[in-house]
Design a protein around this motif. Structure first.
Motif, PDB file in Angstrom:
ATOM      1  N   TRP A   1       0.698  -5.581   7.800  1.00 29.20           N
ATOM      2  CA  TRP A   1       0.031  -5.894   6.541  1.00 29.20           C
ATOM      3  C   TRP A   1      -1.161  -4.962   6.326  1.00 29.20           C
ATOM      4  CZ3 TRP A   1       0.413  -8.876  10.870  1.00 29.20           C
ATOM      5  CH2 TRP A   1      -0.755  -9.095  11.607  1.00 29.20           C
ATOM      6  N   ASP A   2      -1.485  -4.802   5.059  1.00 31.76           N
ATOM      7  CA  ASP A   2      -2.655  -4.005   4.701  1.00 31.76           C
ATOM      8  C   ASP A   2      -3.897  -4.661   5.296  1.00 31.76           C
ATOM      9  OD1 ASP A   2      -3.696  -1.822   2.651  1.00 31.76           O
ATOM     10  OD2 ASP A   2      -5.018  -3.561   2.463  1.00 31.76           O
ATOM     11  N   GLY A   3      -4.704  -3.867   5.965  1.00 30.09           N
ATOM     12  CA  GLY A   3      -5.917  -4.389   6.599  1.00 30.09           C
ATOM     13  C   GLY A   3      -5.728  -4.802   8.040  1.00 30.09           C
ATOM     14  N   MET A   4      -4.538  -4.637   8.589  1.00 28.64           N
ATOM     15  CA  MET A   4      -4.287  -5.007   9.979  1.00 28.64           C
ATOM     16  C   MET A   4      -5.092  -4.123  10.929  1.00 28.64           C
ATOM     17  SD  MET A   4      -0.605  -5.255  11.938  1.00 28.64           S
ATOM     18  CE  MET A   4      -0.507  -3.536  12.375  1.00 28.64           C
TER      19      MET A   4
ATOM     20  N   GLY B   1     -13.120  -4.245   3.033  1.00 33.01           N
ATOM     21  CA  GLY B   1     -12.351  -3.592   4.077  1.00 33.01           C
ATOM     22  C   GLY B   1     -11.951  -2.162   3.762  1.00 33.01           C
ATOM     23  N   ALA B   2     -11.160  -1.583   4.656  1.00 34.06           N
ATOM     24  CA  ALA B   2     -10.850  -0.160   4.623  1.00 34.06           C
ATOM     25  C   ALA B   2     -10.137   0.258   3.344  1.00 34.06           C
ATOM     26  CB  ALA B   2     -10.002   0.217   5.840  1.00 34.06           C
ATOM     27  N   THR B   3      -9.238  -0.581   2.831  1.00 35.95           N
ATOM     28  CA  THR B   3      -8.508  -0.213   1.612  1.00 35.95           C
ATOM     29  C   THR B   3      -9.457  -0.088   0.432  1.00 35.95           C
ATOM     30  OG1 THR B   3      -6.468  -1.261   2.398  1.00 35.95           O
ATOM     31  CG2 THR B   3      -6.687  -0.915   0.022  1.00 35.95           C
ATOM     32  N   ALA B   4     -10.442  -0.976   0.344  1.00 33.33           N
ATOM     33  CA  ALA B   4     -11.416  -0.918  -0.746  1.00 33.33           C
ATOM     34  C   ALA B   4     -12.320   0.297  -0.601  1.00 33.33           C
ATOM     35  CB  ALA B   4     -12.244  -2.196  -0.776  1.00 33.33           C
TER      36      ALA B   4
END
Length: 764
Positions: free
Chosen positions: A106-109, A299-302
């Motif tokens: 998942w995104d953010g794992m 988080g990293a995606t943001a």
């Protein structure tokens, strides 16, 4: 658990989300005995891998390696940090690669690697299963390194913030989980995410004006930004910031490193940080600390999205984005440094080594040097650059210590495979690629020796300009070291350096007078010597040969005469920079007189010394101050440069040149003050400090007049044209050239102020 067939793109290292809700994970380690993928989840949340993993329990005196070797998937709870770690044994090595398919992802794992193998520091082998390692290809990152024994692969202690231990000693048994940064999975599979994005500006080299800046330093004190945007990517994307850059007229911003960074151990030991960022922690993810607090919390995606939005905003404003990148070394430092990623995964192939003594070759001054004779290191760098260009939208790259990237068997060659890989890549080869053409190794100065299509920082232009307008001018020109010949060569694009192959011209010379490394332009005129005491190194760091002068007073002065001389010297250098053939680069803040208070090595100054000082914006709102006047002079100069179609590629060198059929340029002519063309003895007279350079075109000729004397000087300008003054460096002090033959249409006698550079334009 048997792995299903690999995702079709998973033939290179990386984390690849798959359509079944999982991911294929690939990492390179040619010399490990076994590699595990580690996935971290919250202890108080249900695990996604409950059905697959065998639960491990803490057993005294039983090393982690022994507990996990008999299981393909196992998990353990680390209560100290409130996490569950699930370990997946990877298959390999297959041509140096290790593979595993995750059933769920998942995104953010949060994840990382653990690598097991030999421990033999004297032979450059330092595997330690107790160290959780970053994914070299990871797109996101979370956390920072603690100054703790867990950060090091060898047994050590940290006493009073000082690391004590031998890198050639015993292996550390302290688990690094919870003390080091970890990788974060970012799902970027959306192929339509860039639909509707603004077009890249694609500014031709001939029109390019580069502006070197630090994301945080430029925006930290910007009065037009709300507090939550100061020091951030979003602050650089703010309409007020974009309007400022447009008003100045630059075409391309060159950002100091924005890839994730980590401070060197010696800085952490003294409580300091690496502000500039030339100590890379990860080459695929942006530095999180430059994102807004809101993005960091998400988080990293943001964080990544904030960078993408910044690039989009700059593109929409018509500005290119060039990234400063550091592929010559990593943040792991020398053998006594921490184990973050490459050292723990595969130290032998990643770094250059001395022969069988356990030490690393260091041509960077940072403890290690990536081995660009290794095809996989080159592939790693190219993959990273393509990611930033394709997925983030970057328009070009400036390569720190580029010579270290082009050494074969220790020797520089412009035929290096890495350079060929860059120029032949269909994406990268069409971007702006700029080399810093030196390093600290043998014969490390290589300015002009890179090949097409690379631009290069032109330090010879920097030194000649400073010497002519500061050092020699202070001596009245009587003991001049830089005369007409040297200055003419720099004004004309430094053909002595960049005429190296057919098709390579003046635009390859990235001219500059000041950059992040050294004095600001204003400090060049305020200080005879560096004042780096705040760096905590007893003022021993930084260059001692800055070619600066204080004009009689060390530091700021209230004397109108001193201030006027300094301002004129600054405009002389800016005028020379922006009127020369070549690609000009301006250091952010030089256009309004930013100062670092004499610090010429502010790499560790994450504070007021390094941040742009914008107080003048408010104070100049009603009545123009000197900062406003300088900025307007620079903006006018940039506008003039862009309006003249004279700064295209100068054809220095052709195939005919190679066989000795030289021809003089039909676009440049030179004149002495008496109107005659220089003779051979004039070119070799270093005391000759006054001359004119005429650039010829079909539309409009221009004349660049240099008066390097300590008094006004009359010039007989070419009589075939009628000239008008378009810009002069002394206009900020109320002086300007004057025509001495008004009413006589057959003559062009002008007087130019002392120590001035003037742009004369043909009158239509």
């Amino acid at each position: 658990m048997k792995n299903p067939p690999l995702h079709r793109f998973a033939t290179r290292p990386g984390f690849y989300f798959t359509d079944d809700g999982g991911a294929d994970v690939v990492v390179r380690s040619e010399t490990a005995d076994q590699v595990w993928l580690s996935v971290l989840e919250g202890e108080r949340k249900p695990s996604a891998f409950y059905q697959d993993a065998i639960r491990l329990f803490e057993t005294p005196d039983v090393p982690l390696a022994e507990q996990i070797r008999n299981h393909s998937v196992c998990s353990r709870i680390v209560k100290q940090f409130g996490v569950r770690e699930t370990l997946f044994r990877m298959e390999g090595p297959n041509y140096g690669l290790w593979y595993v398919h995750l059933p769920k992802a998942w995104d953010g794992m949060h994840y990382g690697y653990r690598a097991d193998g030999a421990w033999n520091p004297k032979r450059d082998v330092r595997f330690n299963l107790n160290k959780l390692l970053l994914d070299p290809y990871g797109k996101g990152i979370d956390g920072v390194m603690e100054l703790h024994p867990a950060a090091f692969s060898y047994a050590c202690e940290v006493e009073n913030r000082q690391v004590k231990g031998s890198p050639m000693g015993e292996m550390s048994t302290v688990d690094s989980l919870g003390h080091m940064p970890i990788s974060v999975a970012v799902d970027d599979r959306d192929n339509a995410k860039h639909d509707g994005d603004p077009d890249h500006p694609h500014v031709p080299w001939s029109k390019t004006v580069i502006y070197e800046m630090h994301v945080k330093g430029f925006t930290m004190n910007a009065p037009w930004l709300p507090k939550e945007l100061r020091g951030t990517y979003a602050g650089l994307a703010h309409p007020g910031t974009l309007a400022y850059l447009q008003n100045l007229g630059i075409t391309s911003v060159e950002l100091l490193p924005i890839q994730a960074k980590q401070s060197e151990v010696f800085l952490q030991e003294s409580g300091r940080t690496n502000y500039w960022g030339y100590n890379t922690l990860n080459y695929f993810c942006p530095e999180p600390s430059y994102a807004t607090k809101a993005a960091q919390k998400q988080g990293a995606t943001a964080v990544r999205q904030e960078v993408i939005d910044m690039v989009k905003a700059l593109h929409a404003a018509g500005l290119e984005v060039i990234m400063d990148v550091v592929y010559n070394h990593s943040c792991e430092g020398g053998v006594a440094g921490p184990t973050v990623c490459w050292r723990g995964l595969d130290e032998l192939p990643y770094y250059r080594h001395n022969d069988n003594d356990g030490q690393l070759v260091d041509t960077t001054g940072c403890g290690n040097t990536f081995d660009f004779t290794n095809t996989h290191v080159i592939t790693f760098a190219i993959d990273s650059l393509r990611y930033w260009a394709k997925r983030i939208g970057i328009d070009g790259f400036r390569f720190d210590l580029g010579v270290s990237l082009a050494r074969l068997d220790g020797k520089f060659t412009h035929h290096h495979p890495f350079l060929h890989a860059l120029r032949s890549d269909l994406l990268l080869g069409n971007l702006k690629l700029i080399m810093e053409p030196w390093d600290l190794g043998d014969n490390g100065w290589r300015t002009g020796q890179f090949s097409t299509p690379f631009g290069e920082w032109n330090d010879r232009f920097r030194d000649a300009t400073r010497q002519f307008w500061i050092c020699d001018a202070q001596g009245g020109g009587k003991s001049s070291h830089v005369g007409m010949q040297e200055m003419a060569t720099r004004l004309c694009g430094s053909a002595d350096l960049f005429a190296t192959e057919p098709g390579r011209g003046a635009a390859s010379a990235v001219n500059f007078v000041a950059c992040h490394d050294g004095f600001t332009l204003t400090d060049l005129t305020r200080y005879n010597s560096k004042h780096n005491e705040a760096n905590g190194e007893n003022n021993t760091d930084g260059s001692d040969g800055s070619l600066s002068a204080n004009f009689g007073v060390e530091g700021p002065s209230k004397s109108p005469a001193v201030v006027a001389k300094r301002e004129q010297a600054a405009l002389n250098m800016l005028g020379t920079l922006l009127l020369s053939l070549g690609t000009p680069m301006i250091l952010a803040g030089d256009e309004f007189g930013n100062t670092q208070n004499g610090n010429n090595n502010a790499y560790c100054q994450d504070g007021p010394i390094s941040y742009m000082q914008w107080d003048w914006v408010k104070s100049g709102a009603i009545k123009k101050n000197w900062q406003t006047r300088r900025m307007e002079a620079v903006a006018e100069l940039i506008a003039l440069r862009k309006s003249l179609d004279l700064y295209h590629h100068e054809d220095f060198f052709t195939r005919l040149t190679q066989i000795g059929l030289l021809k003089p340029s039909s676009r440049v002519q030179w004149f002495l003050p008496d109107g005659t063309m220089p003779m051979e003895q004039d070119w070799f007279d270093s005391s000759q400090r006054s001359f004119a350079m005429e650039l010829l075109s079909d539309d409009m000729n221009v004349l660049i007049v240099i008066n390097g004397e300590n008094e006004e000087r009359q010039f007989h300008l070419p009589v075939q044209q009628i000239w008008t003054s378009a810009w002069c460096s002394t206009q900020v002090n109320g002086q300007s050239p004057r025509r001495d033959d008004e009413g006589d249409s057959g003559s062009s006698l002008w007087t130019f102020p002392a120590f001035s550079i003037t742009l004369m334009r043909q009158q239509n």
